[in-house]
Design an enzyme around this catalytic site. Sequence first.
Site, PDB file in Angstrom:
ATOM      1  N   LYS A 277       1.725  41.881  22.565  1.00  0.00           N
ATOM      2  CA  LYS A 277       2.419  42.555  23.666  1.00  0.00           C
ATOM      3  C   LYS A 277       3.454  43.516  23.086  1.00  0.00           C
ATOM      4  O   LYS A 277       3.937  43.301  21.973  1.00  0.00           O
ATOM      5  CB  LYS A 277       3.175  41.513  24.513  1.00  0.00           C
ATOM      6  CG  LYS A 277       2.298  40.647  25.400  1.00  0.00           C
ATOM      7  CD  LYS A 277       3.167  39.653  26.175  1.00  0.00           C
ATOM      8  CE  LYS A 277       2.336  38.719  27.027  1.00  0.00           C
ATOM      9  NZ  LYS A 277       1.636  39.382  28.144  1.00  0.00           N
ATOM     10  N   ARG A 351      -5.774  31.203  30.654  1.00  0.00           N
ATOM     11  CA  ARG A 351      -7.006  30.709  31.298  1.00  0.00           C
ATOM     12  C   ARG A 351      -7.806  29.851  30.327  1.00  0.00           C
ATOM     13  O   ARG A 351      -8.597  29.018  30.739  1.00  0.00           O
ATOM     14  CB  ARG A 351      -7.800  31.904  31.850  1.00  0.00           C
ATOM     15  CG  ARG A 351      -8.265  32.862  30.817  1.00  0.00           C
ATOM     16  CD  ARG A 351      -8.748  34.185  31.417  1.00  0.00           C
ATOM     17  NE  ARG A 351      -7.627  35.051  31.837  1.00  0.00           N
ATOM     18  CZ  ARG A 351      -7.784  36.233  32.399  1.00  0.00           C
ATOM     19  NH1 ARG A 351      -9.000  36.696  32.644  1.00  0.00           N
ATOM     20  NH2 ARG A 351      -6.743  36.963  32.740  1.00  0.00           N
TER      21      ARG A 351
HETATM   22  N1  BES Z   1       1.523  35.383  30.548  1.00  0.00           N
HETATM   23  C1  BES Z   1       0.799  36.555  30.869  1.00  0.00           C
HETATM   24  C2  BES Z   1       0.892  36.903  32.361  1.00  0.00           C
HETATM   25  C3  BES Z   1       2.257  37.269  32.879  1.00  0.00           C
HETATM   26  C4  BES Z   1       2.607  38.593  33.009  1.00  0.00           C
HETATM   27  C5  BES Z   1       3.125  36.313  33.304  1.00  0.00           C
HETATM   28  C6  BES Z   1       3.831  38.927  33.530  1.00  0.00           C
HETATM   29  C7  BES Z   1       4.365  36.651  33.809  1.00  0.00           C
HETATM   30  C8  BES Z   1       4.715  37.957  33.930  1.00  0.00           C
HETATM   31  C9  BES Z   1      -0.678  36.372  30.537  1.00  0.00           C
HETATM   32  O1  BES Z   1      -0.966  35.515  29.495  1.00  0.00           O
HETATM   33  C10 BES Z   1      -1.188  37.716  30.163  1.00  0.00           C
HETATM   34  O2  BES Z   1      -0.680  38.289  29.258  1.00  0.00           O
HETATM   35  N2  BES Z   1      -2.184  38.189  30.906  1.00  0.00           N
HETATM   36  C11 BES Z   1      -2.762  39.458  30.658  1.00  0.00           C
HETATM   37  C12 BES Z   1      -4.253  39.324  30.860  1.00  0.00           C
HETATM   38  C13 BES Z   1      -5.037  40.517  30.426  1.00  0.00           C
HETATM   39  C14 BES Z   1      -4.976  40.666  28.913  1.00  0.00           C
HETATM   40  C15 BES Z   1      -6.463  40.354  30.873  1.00  0.00           C
HETATM   41  C16 BES Z   1      -2.195  40.442  31.683  1.00  0.00           C
HETATM   42  O3  BES Z   1      -1.959  40.053  32.819  1.00  0.00           O
HETATM   43  O4  BES Z   1      -1.964  41.593  31.312  1.00  0.00           O
HETATM   44 ZN    ZN Z   2      -0.903  36.432  27.562  1.00  0.00          ZN
END
Ligand code: BES
Ligand code: ZN
Length: 498
Positions: A277, A351
């Site tokens: 990230k 997931r």
């Molecule tokens: N933990 C994040 C989701 C999240 C985002 C929680 C903002 C709280 C606030 C999750 O693990 C994630 O990073 N999801 C990605 C999925 C994508 C790579 C398909 C996302 O939502 O961008």
């Molecule tokens: Zn994530």
Amino acid sequence: MSLNISVSGADPRTNKVDVLALGVVEGRHTKDLAGELIGAIGGARAELRRFDFTGKAGQVYETTTAGSVKAGRLLLIGLGSDELDGPALRRFAATAARHAKGARAASMSIVIPGSGIDNAEHFLAQGAVLGAYTFERYKTGDNASKRPLAKVALLSGDKVNSAVRESADLGRRIAEAVTRARDLVNTAPNDLYPEAMAEYCKEMAKTYKDNGLSCTVLTHKQILAKGMNLIDAVGRGSTKKPVLIHLKYKPKGKRDLKRLVFVGKGITFDTGGICLKPGPGMDEMKGDMGGAANTIALMAAVAEIMPDAEIHGIVGSAENMPDGDSYRPGDVFTSYSGKTVEIINTDAEGRLVLADALHYATELEPDFIMDNATLTGAMVVSLGTTYSGYFSNRDELAEALKAASGRSGEKLWHLPLIEELRDKLKSKWADIKHVGDRWGGAITAALFLREFVGDTPWIHVDVAGPSMSDKDYDIYTRGGTGHGVLTYLQLIDHLIQS
Ligand code: BES
Ligand code: ZN
Ligand code: ZN
């Protein structure tokens, strides 16, 4: 330290406290006790007019009592309509407690508003605890509160019996259970890693041993031995080992109980892994165990209430880090269920952990599974930060959760499992891939999870929006909120009765 909450028939005029809080129905601020007290404070009436205080819901006016009553300061809080329900009372007390805290008050009394509201003291006690909440583990010296709000008296204007006292006390204990979720989310990720969360749960289970709570933990070794390869994959990049935590509540001497299982995403820190990230805002990913925190808090609340059901809380926990040994896009793993999964993006780790935890949950042959997860940014894009979105494979469950949210006052919204989107999870190499494309991202995540619950009645709640807040609002405080726990308690009630 727990807030001391009492219910008393004392006269608000002679009760000696730092702050006296009064609810005001819109347009009635000149009447009742509020009117009398305002009248006794020189200049207060004019000031109310100048500030346009009418008693609209959420309005707050604070002044010194200038010795007109025994309380030091007077706090008027707008209630809006006089049709008050539990959530409105809870919100009122939370607002009062937050302001008392801000005014450095150590003690407060709250006049119980209205007349004949069932269980008013129960909701007010909850609101007071939730509004008074602070997290000061890392504050030292002058940065720590000198005189935290320690005592709240609920003034009933009537004789108080033991049933009323018990209902306030249960309200306090349930709200304190919710603050466990906040504490866990607020704890720094160097202190709260998977095995630390497991220790926390073991300690909690000890506290509630006599109420029927127990805790077992699958260690990393056991995770590998069982073939929970998705949990292992996500944890591979971290020096902190992944765990699966299993809390179980079973009341003694009861038979033919419904079996309900709650599953939480417990990523103690989500860097995104190899699909790293960006830096700004990454600190918030210490809250990526908000679903786990809710699950754990819910189990504490269950142990306090002791309902007639067998209830399990399962947490899959790992830290998602980049490393030479991290899992990568293109990897294929055999999940605990036996399905093979192709990894697309290592930032969609939640997931994966849930897939193995959900399959483990189905092995308990439950009547119902609910998972809670800070799963997708897409959900926050859809609903913003005050609503959780949920999905279910049973319409009647979706309806039941909607009704539960109506009773709790917490905001949750039902979203569809759109079948057309299932194609996005078809993999060239494995049984399934774990990410679709950008469009409908919260839905494809839910469809992926559905693959691991079989035919068990199931609800998935994506709490990514409201699990953490950057401000105080409603009954919530800045940081971890525990949003959802009160609703799940309502749902449990419904499931037991149906
Ligand atoms: N933990 C994040 C989701 C999240 C985002 C929680 C903002 C709280 C606030 C999750 O693990 C994630 O990073 N999801 C990605 C999925 C994508 C790579 C398909 C996302 O939502 O961008
Ligand atoms: Zn994530
Ligand atoms: Zn995550």
